[in-house]
Enzyme design. Structure first.
Site, PDB file in Angstrom:
ATOM      1  N   ASP A   1      -6.981   4.288  -4.604  1.00  0.00           N
ATOM      2  CA  ASP A   1      -7.664   4.116  -3.312  1.00  0.00           C
ATOM      3  C   ASP A   1      -8.301   5.486  -3.043  1.00  0.00           C
ATOM      4  O   ASP A   1      -8.562   6.235  -4.005  1.00  0.00           O
ATOM      5  CB  ASP A   1      -6.668   3.702  -2.208  1.00  0.00           C
ATOM      6  CG  ASP A   1      -7.357   3.204  -0.935  1.00  0.00           C
ATOM      7  OD1 ASP A   1      -7.804   2.049  -0.922  1.00  0.00           O
ATOM      8  OD2 ASP A   1      -7.486   3.978   0.036  1.00  0.00           O
TER       9      ASP A   1
ATOM     10  N   LYS B   1       0.864  -1.187   0.000  1.00  0.00           N
ATOM     11  CA  LYS B   1       0.000   0.000   0.000  1.00  0.00           C
ATOM     12  C   LYS B   1       0.891   1.224   0.000  1.00  0.00           C
ATOM     13  O   LYS B   1       2.029   1.151   0.479  1.00  0.00           O
ATOM     14  CB  LYS B   1      -0.885   0.015   1.253  1.00  0.00           C
ATOM     15  CG  LYS B   1      -2.109   0.891   1.128  1.00  0.00           C
ATOM     16  CD  LYS B   1      -3.196   0.189   0.345  1.00  0.00           C
ATOM     17  CE  LYS B   1      -4.380   1.073   0.077  1.00  0.00           C
ATOM     18  NZ  LYS B   1      -5.530   0.259  -0.398  1.00  0.00           N
TER      19      LYS B   1
HETATM   20  P1  NDP Z   1     -12.953   7.652  -2.973  1.00  0.00           P
HETATM   21  O1  NDP Z   1     -11.909   8.667  -2.739  1.00  0.00           O
HETATM   22  O2  NDP Z   1     -13.489   7.459  -4.336  1.00  0.00           O
HETATM   23  O3  NDP Z   1     -14.204   7.932  -2.008  1.00  0.00           O
HETATM   24  C1  NDP Z   1     -14.049   7.976  -0.643  1.00  0.00           C
HETATM   25  C2  NDP Z   1     -15.384   8.286  -0.006  1.00  0.00           C
HETATM   26  O4  NDP Z   1     -15.277   8.118   1.402  1.00  0.00           O
HETATM   27  C3  NDP Z   1     -15.829   9.723  -0.224  1.00  0.00           C
HETATM   28  O5  NDP Z   1     -17.221   9.792  -0.232  1.00  0.00           O
HETATM   29  C4  NDP Z   1     -15.241  10.431   0.993  1.00  0.00           C
HETATM   30  O6  NDP Z   1     -15.890  11.621   1.348  1.00  0.00           O
HETATM   31  C5  NDP Z   1     -15.436   9.377   2.065  1.00  0.00           C
HETATM   32  N1  NDP Z   1     -14.395   9.521   3.098  1.00  0.00           N
HETATM   33  C6  NDP Z   1     -13.063   9.426   2.913  1.00  0.00           C
HETATM   34  N2  NDP Z   1     -12.407   9.654   4.051  1.00  0.00           N
HETATM   35  C7  NDP Z   1     -13.348   9.906   4.967  1.00  0.00           C
HETATM   36  C8  NDP Z   1     -13.308  10.212   6.350  1.00  0.00           C
HETATM   37  N3  NDP Z   1     -12.131  10.315   6.995  1.00  0.00           N
HETATM   38  N4  NDP Z   1     -14.488  10.364   6.988  1.00  0.00           N
HETATM   39  C9  NDP Z   1     -15.659  10.274   6.334  1.00  0.00           C
HETATM   40  N5  NDP Z   1     -15.757   9.988   5.022  1.00  0.00           N
HETATM   41  C10 NDP Z   1     -14.630   9.809   4.358  1.00  0.00           C
HETATM   42  O7  NDP Z   1     -12.340   6.300  -2.395  1.00  0.00           O
HETATM   43  P2  NDP Z   1     -12.799   4.797  -2.694  1.00  0.00           P
HETATM   44  O8  NDP Z   1     -14.253   4.720  -2.933  1.00  0.00           O
HETATM   45  O9  NDP Z   1     -11.867   4.255  -3.710  1.00  0.00           O
HETATM   46  O10 NDP Z   1     -12.420   4.090  -1.315  1.00  0.00           O
HETATM   47  C11 NDP Z   1     -13.358   3.966  -0.247  1.00  0.00           C
HETATM   48  C12 NDP Z   1     -12.920   2.841   0.678  1.00  0.00           C
HETATM   49  O11 NDP Z   1     -12.843   1.622  -0.052  1.00  0.00           O
HETATM   50  C13 NDP Z   1     -11.532   3.017   1.315  1.00  0.00           C
HETATM   51  O12 NDP Z   1     -11.550   2.437   2.597  1.00  0.00           O
HETATM   52  C14 NDP Z   1     -10.636   2.184   0.411  1.00  0.00           C
HETATM   53  O13 NDP Z   1      -9.469   1.751   1.088  1.00  0.00           O
HETATM   54  C15 NDP Z   1     -11.570   1.023   0.115  1.00  0.00           C
HETATM   55  N6  NDP Z   1     -11.266   0.234  -1.084  1.00  0.00           N
HETATM   56  C16 NDP Z   1     -11.136   0.827  -2.313  1.00  0.00           C
HETATM   57  C17 NDP Z   1     -10.897   0.060  -3.431  1.00  0.00           C
HETATM   58  C18 NDP Z   1     -10.838   0.645  -4.790  1.00  0.00           C
HETATM   59  O14 NDP Z   1     -10.696  -0.117  -5.750  1.00  0.00           O
HETATM   60  N7  NDP Z   1     -10.952   1.942  -4.970  1.00  0.00           N
HETATM   61  C19 NDP Z   1     -10.711  -1.410  -3.329  1.00  0.00           C
HETATM   62  C20 NDP Z   1     -10.935  -1.933  -2.005  1.00  0.00           C
HETATM   63  C21 NDP Z   1     -11.185  -1.119  -0.941  1.00  0.00           C
HETATM   64  P3  NDP Z   1     -15.208  13.046   1.010  1.00  0.00           P
HETATM   65  O15 NDP Z   1     -15.263  13.140  -0.482  1.00  0.00           O
HETATM   66  O16 NDP Z   1     -16.024  14.043   1.716  1.00  0.00           O
HETATM   67  O17 NDP Z   1     -13.797  12.964   1.508  1.00  0.00           O
HETATM   68  O1  2IT Z   2      -7.776  -1.620  -1.029  1.00  0.00           O
HETATM   69  C1  2IT Z   2      -7.697  -2.101  -2.180  1.00  0.00           C
HETATM   70  O2  2IT Z   2      -7.833  -3.308  -2.395  1.00  0.00           O
HETATM   71  C2  2IT Z   2      -7.471  -1.166  -3.295  1.00  0.00           C
HETATM   72  N1  2IT Z   2      -7.431   0.034  -3.061  1.00  0.00           N
HETATM   73  C3  2IT Z   2      -7.277  -1.687  -4.683  1.00  0.00           C
HETATM   74  C4  2IT Z   2      -5.863  -2.158  -4.885  1.00  0.00           C
HETATM   75  C5  2IT Z   2      -5.503  -2.548  -6.287  1.00  0.00           C
HETATM   76  O3  2IT Z   2      -4.311  -2.855  -6.474  1.00  0.00           O
HETATM   77  O4  2IT Z   2      -6.351  -2.581  -7.178  1.00  0.00           O
END
Ligand code: NDP
Ligand code: 2IT
Length: 444
Positions: free
Chosen positions: A165, A125
């Protein structure tokens, strides 16, 4: 003292200012007692001591210039946690809260998650305490170029393959890839989540959210329940949340609430996803704007209150520890039947306990959100073959992977005496492959 307790003690001593990392290690190690009892070779080879220590930790300065000509300095990270199963793989997070402990927790989780996908990828990460919010495209580009000017030395298609992420989406991956290519003179599969014109895979954008809902659907079917007609609450409104809400609708359920870090919206008729996509993916605005377009919906300041909304299915898709004891209690009181973690470690340990005790179907993050990295793995496969599969082909493979994760977690839970406990099941199934591969590779 038991082997596991002694390792936990060492981890706590060595990583004192890293509460999220200690929380993640605790969660995994506490599931492993029956495994280390049955396999003394893990203790002999100090597998738990080694698996909790990252193979390599990189911390670097990222200096860049903002639109006013002022210099800015951020701190960048890449934690190459474990390469027993393949090249390091895992996302990059750009958020002001990023620190070493958070990136280590995410890298540790990633290792077991990647193992569950059955694809040949290790765990890593990275990220930066840079805040993309309110920055212009040129600022984001200059920042990404500076970040990659250091990171490029450490990554490569067969070494370490980052992705997105929080705060890292298609725009950032584009700028990062451009700079990697420019410095190295190599067009290679060094990042995933790439644009469709230059090596990206169909379904990668949707993959985490879709995969989450596929897994929850399997869990519901396993319990002879269904998603049909269920009200669903999805926290967050980013990449994972949007496509989880979309797939929930495809399967006949209705998403009634979503959030961002400022607050949440409730729309009893069902959230209009097109509006969310326009606001979030195109205009990069706050979710509060939704009620200006759909005045019957309600906006509430503060994101934690979202768990007080009655629903059958809850999908926390924002960030770590966003769903605590109180939130879990109120979900259970209102009759939730399934909780799937789209985010990484969104439920506090106390919340998880509430769900397990209440008999709620609980899909832990490393199983439930593995569809994103799994599809990244499929993107790497397509790049290696210099070809691309159709949407249907990738989606079919994603679904099969999520079904396999369900089966592997379910059988491991059963084999080790905790049937129906997917926390224990996913931890064990993920761990065993990594541990055995480490044994095969000898001491390092
Ligand atoms: P994005 O940046 O696209 O979206 C994040 C969302 O979460 C936004 O709505 C944001 O709100 C909110 N958020 C972020 N930080 C906070 C906080 N501290 N408190 C409250 N709300 C918060 O990220 P992703 O959708 O890609 O990721 C979301 C989650 O999913 C994370 O935990 C990530 O690690 C996990 N994840 C992502 C993957 C991926 O492929 N993208 C794969 C697996 C897991 P705001 O815009 O107001 O900050
Ligand atoms: O938390 C996760 O699994 C991710 N943000 C995606 C990682 C990836 O290599 O696609």
């Amino acid at each position: 003292m038991s082997y596991i307790d002694s390792v936990l003690q060492i981890v706590e001593q060595k990583n004192q200012a890293q509460p999220e990392f200690i929380q993640a290690v605790n969660e995994v190690l506490c599931s492993l007692k029956p495994v280390v009892d049955k396999h003394p070779e893990y203790k002999d080879a100090k597998i738990l001591e080694r698996i909790t220590e990252p193979e390599r930790q990189l911390i670097f300065r990222v200096a860049w210039q903002d639109d006013n000509g002022e210099y800015q300095v951020n701190r960048g990270y890449r934690i190459e946690f474990n390469s027993a199963l393949g090249p390091y793989k895992g996302g990059l997070r750009f958020h002001p809260s990023v620190n070493l402990g958070i990136i280590k927790f995410l890298g540790f989780e990633q290792l077991f998650k990647n193992s569950l996908t059955t694809l040949p990828i290790g765990g890593a990460k990275g990220g930066c305490d840079f805040d993309p919010k309110g920055k212009s495209d040129s600022e984001v580009m200059r920042f990404c170029q500076s970040f990659m000017t250091e990171l490029y030395r450490h990554i490569g298609a067969d070494t370490d393959v980052p992705a997105g992420d929080i705060g890292v989406g298609a725009r950032e991956i584009g700028y990062l890839f451009g700079q990697y290519k420019r410095i190295t003179n190599r067009f290679e599969s060094v990042l995933t989540g790439k644009g469709l014109n230059w090596g990206g895979s169909l379904v990668r954008t949707e993959a985490t959210g879709y995969g989450l809902v596929y897994l929850i659907d399997e869990m519901l079917k396993g319990a002879k329940k269904s998603m049909e007609g269920a009200a669903c609450v999805v926290s967050g409104s980013g990449n994972v949340a949007i496509y989880a809400a979309q797939k929930v609708a495809h399967l006949g359920a209705k998403c009634v609430a979503m959030s961002d870090s400022g607050g949440y919206i409730y729309d009893s008729e069902g959230i209009k996803l097109k509006t969310i996509q326009q606001l979030k993916e195109v205009e990069r605005k706050r979710i509060s704007e939704y009620v200006k377009i759909h005045p019957k919906a309600k906006y509430v300041e503060g994101c934690r209150g979202i768990w007080t909304i009655p629903c059958k299915i809850a999908l926390p898709c924002a960030t770590q520890n966003e769903l605590d004891f109180e939130g879990a209690k109120s979900l259970v009181k209102n009759g939730v039947i399934a909780v799937g973690e789209g985010a990484n470690m969104p439920s506090t340990p106390e919340a998880v306990e509430v769900f397990l005790k209440a008999g709620v179907l609980f899909g832990p993050g490393k199983a439930a959100n593995a569809g994103g990295v799994a599809t990244s793995g499929l993107e790497m496969q397509q790049n290696d073959m210099r070809m691309s599969w159709s949407f249907e082909e990738v989606d079919k493979r994603l679904k099969e992977i999520m079904q396999r994760i369900y089966q592997a977690s379910s059988s491991a839970a059963e084999e080790y005496g905790c049937p129906g406990n997917f926390v224990v099941g996913a931890n064990i199934a993920g761990f065993v492959k990594v541990a055995n591969s480490m044994l095969d590779h000898g001491l390092m």
